[in-house]
Design a protein around this motif. Structure first.
Motif, PDB file in Angstrom:
ATOM      1  N   VAL A 108      26.662 -11.481 -38.807  1.00 21.97           N
ATOM      2  CA  VAL A 108      25.651 -12.460 -38.765  1.00 21.97           C
ATOM      3  C   VAL A 108      24.269 -11.994 -37.884  1.00 21.97           C
ATOM      4  CG1 VAL A 108      25.262 -14.806 -37.710  1.00 21.97           C
ATOM      5  CG2 VAL A 108      27.507 -14.162 -38.931  1.00 21.97           C
ATOM      6  N   SER A 130      18.918 -15.143 -38.783  1.00 18.38           N
ATOM      7  CA  SER A 130      19.597 -16.308 -38.551  1.00 18.38           C
ATOM      8  C   SER A 130      19.351 -17.445 -37.674  1.00 18.38           C
ATOM      9  CB  SER A 130      21.340 -15.950 -38.119  1.00 18.38           C
ATOM     10  OG  SER A 130      21.169 -15.201 -36.902  1.00 18.38           O
ATOM     11  N   LEU A 133      24.835 -22.712 -37.962  1.00 17.86           N
ATOM     12  CA  LEU A 133      25.500 -21.483 -38.176  1.00 17.86           C
ATOM     13  C   LEU A 133      26.995 -21.670 -38.098  1.00 17.86           C
ATOM     14  CD1 LEU A 133      24.387 -18.650 -38.620  1.00 17.86           C
ATOM     15  CD2 LEU A 133      24.110 -18.502 -36.163  1.00 17.86           C
ATOM     16  N   ILE A 155      20.284 -14.688 -43.275  1.00 19.24           N
ATOM     17  CA  ILE A 155      21.318 -15.063 -42.178  1.00 19.24           C
ATOM     18  C   ILE A 155      22.393 -14.178 -41.863  1.00 19.24           C
ATOM     19  CG2 ILE A 155      20.387 -17.523 -42.472  1.00 19.24           C
ATOM     20  CD1 ILE A 155      23.391 -18.150 -43.430  1.00 19.24           C
TER      21      ILE A 155
END
Lengths: 327, 300
Positions: free
Chosen positions: A187, A191, A199, A277
């Motif tokens: 990740v 992001s 998330l 992301i």
């Protein structure tokens, strides 16, 4: 010239290898086999160098006739295979002779089948690779998927000892196709554009593969992800999913509109203006490549060390196959 | 002359899985951010590190593709950080050896007009053309004044990508003179090859026919992508633009458009290209003076 006679091309069968390096900066993605593990294992089974050109077939395989003595191997998705009407086993070294016809039934698990032939597919090397990139029609066989009636050239059969007919890859070393494919993901990238809740939701959601799923990328559905509100920076464009156009890693995930994550794969655009992301690790591009429309995937957050460990683990599995075949 | 400090936030380093490192210089586009990305990626290229597969400067960021078996991504990040430390200012003697290129464009051409009219349902202003919409949004009296601004000052190629050969071009003018437009609300499914488009703060030429979301302003008669490599300018590469190129999208009329098309079809067309030692520090200090010099060199 000896080669392969393509009776039927299948749904989407292309010549692929390890991919084309060094042209990302002009906007050309690497292409190459999506499931590198299965593709490389197929080459090992026929005594080829691991990076020889092979065929990648999606969903429905081709029907091919051989014009000389070769070794072949079928790996990747689960699929019943016949040689001149007789069943043959996948993940094994299969001898064929002139006039033999290899056919595939519908796949029963996974999505992509790999077929290696001793000597490799002998299409010309283009910019350091034999991989097909269909968007601009370059590489592979005439820059396109196979069509009925094509004649594919084969390379010289490798000298030296090849695996004996009937040699195989242990069941434990083959990929499995679980109900939900877990995609380990680093990740990050942009992001910060997602809210914390979004998330979390991204990682907790089980996503479904839509019909837009091919070598360019996989579009998923299953939830909605909110972006952090902000005044858009200069040059980014007005949509909250937009960023100043940037480079996209292969395997990176973007969420245009907030409701359909897209995982970019080997034939994807190399950049654009959507916030990325995170990135599916290279070892698990093999896994997503074996999912199809309607299948489920989830994302599991890993760090760079875990990503590299997974890559090593894949390398070691290939080395074990190579060693097994030498015994 | 004194060095020009690049007033930018510290770069952000991110792993794009195990095969990529993404470095965001700034969230906003600026020439300063692009010059910093160019400086760092240029220096990285000179180090010729084993395991670095692709170096892609990208507007206000850059992306590196790495073979992690030959170079640990963390080791690469360490190297990039050290390069960043030496790129916080542009010294007066810093030079980008580049090309200045004349790229003819027929603005408000019949082909992109036909295309954009087919996709009005995806546009912010279905009652206007893309040029009319952009002129109003950016405070121009009309389309001719917008075209004059688009055609007047040169652009720098700040990124190649999306598809092979597509140049992202950022106009070399201070921010208060930058033209900015949104992308289509929903992307078109069709764009003609060689269309001149504009989205965010970037001008592009579409190398091949396909989908696209940028506003359509015109058509270039000469290609940026030639897979057959039959045009002389493509002898060494299937794509013409290079990151760091300086281009002028010069407004032409239909007669010149037709003439260039005939030359392209006869395989005799060559872009007007001049070598240029570009000094980013000088440019940031006096953009108009450097732009005048660029155009003077180009048409000398």
């Amino acid at each position: 010239m000896n080669g392969l006679i393509v009776h039927t091309g299948g749904l989407y069968t292309t010549v692929q290898d390890t991919g084309r390096d060094g042209y990302y900066e002009i906007g050309m993605p690497p292409s190459g086999a999506l499931d590198q593990f299965s593709y490389r294992a197929a080459n090992l089974l026929v005594g080829n160098p691991e990076g020889a050109a092979a065929l990648e077939a999606t969903y429905i395989g081709p029907e091919l006739e051989f014009t000389d003595d070769r070794l072949v191997a079928v790996t990747g998705a689960d699929v019943p295979v016949t040689l001149s009407g007789e069943p043959v086993k996948p993940w094994e070294t299969i001898p064929v002779k002139a006039g033999d016809v290899l056919s595939f039934a519908m796949i029963t698990g996974g999505a992509r089948v790999y077929l290696a032939v001793s000597g490799g597919i002998g299409v010309p090397d283009y910019l350091g690779s034999r991989s097909t990139y269909t968007l601009t029609g370059l590489g592979g066989f005439e820059g396109r998927k196979l069509a009925d009636g094509d004649r594919l050239p084969l390379g010289e059969r490798p000298v030296g000892t090849a695996p004996a007919p009937g040699s195989g890859v242990s069941e434990s070393l083959r990929p499995s196709f679980p109900e939900v494919a877990e995609l380990r993901t680093v990740v990050g990238l942009c992001s910060y554009r997602l809210t914390d809740a979004a998330l979390r939701s991204f990682l907790e959601t089980t996503w479904k593969v839509t019909k837009d799923a091919d070598r360019v990328g996989y579009r998923l559905r299953g939830g909605t992800l909110d972006f952090v509100e902000r005044e858009q920076p200069f040059g980014a464009g007005s949509d909250p999913a937009n960023v100043v156009d940037l480079g996209y890693p292969v395997g990176s995930i973007q969420v245009p509109g907030g409701d359909e994550p897209i995982v970019l794969l080997n034939d994807a655009v190399t950049g654009g203006g959507y916030a990325t992301i995170g990135t599916v690790i290279s070892a698990d591009r093999d896994r997503i490549a074996q999912t199809k429309t309607g299948d489920q995937v989830s994302f599991v957050s890993v760090d760079i060390d875990q990503a590299l460990a997974a890559r090593r683990e894949r390398r070691e599995r290939l080395d074990r196959i190579s060693n097994e075949l030498k015994e | 002359m004194a060095a020009t400090t690049l007033a930018l936030p510290p770069a952000r380093y991110e792993y794009g899985g195990d095969e990529f490192v993404f470095v965001e210089i700034d969230q906003a586009m600026s020439l300063e951010a692009n010059f910093k990305a160019m400086t760092i990626t240029g220096a990285l290229r000179e180090r010729r590190l084993d395991g670095v597969l692709d170096i892609c400067p990208s507007n206000a960021s850059y992306l590196i593709r790495v073979d992690p078996e030959r170079l640990h991504p963390a080791e690469l990040v360490d190297q990039l950080r050290s390069l960043e430390a030496s790129a916080t200012e542009l010294t007066a003697d810093q030079v980008l050896s580049t090309r200045v290129v004349d790229v003819p464009v027929l603005y408000d051409d019949p082909w992109t007009r036909e295309t954009l009219l087919r996709f009005r349902d995806r546009h912010q202003d279905p009652g206007a053309t893309d040029l009319e919409y952009a002129a109003r949004l950016n405070g121009f009296d009309g389309v001719p004044q917008l075209v004059e601004a688009l055609s007047g000052a040169p652009y720098i190629v700040t990124m190649l990508g999306f598809v092979p050969g597509l140049p992202f071009c950022y106009q070399m003018v201070p921010r208060d003179r930058q033209i900015e437009v949104p992308k289509y609300i929903r992307p078109r499914t069709d764009t003609p090859e060689r269309a001149f488009g504009y989205g965010g703060a970037f001008a592009v030429v579409y190398p091949v026919r396909g989908a696209g979301g940028y506003q359509l302003f015109g058509m270039a008669p000469a290609p940026v992508f030639d897979l057959s490599q039959t045009l002389p300018d493509f002898a060494e590469s299937i794509v013409f633009p290079k990151a760091g190129d300086i281009v002028r999208y010069r407004a032409i009329d239909q007669a010149e458009f037709d003439q260039v098309r005939r030359e392209v079809e006869a395989k005799t067309f060559r872009y007007r290209i001049r070598e240029f030692e570009f000094r980013p520090g000088d440019f940031l200090a006096d953009p108009d003076a450097v732009n005048n010099e660029l155009l003077e060199v180009l048409y000398r």
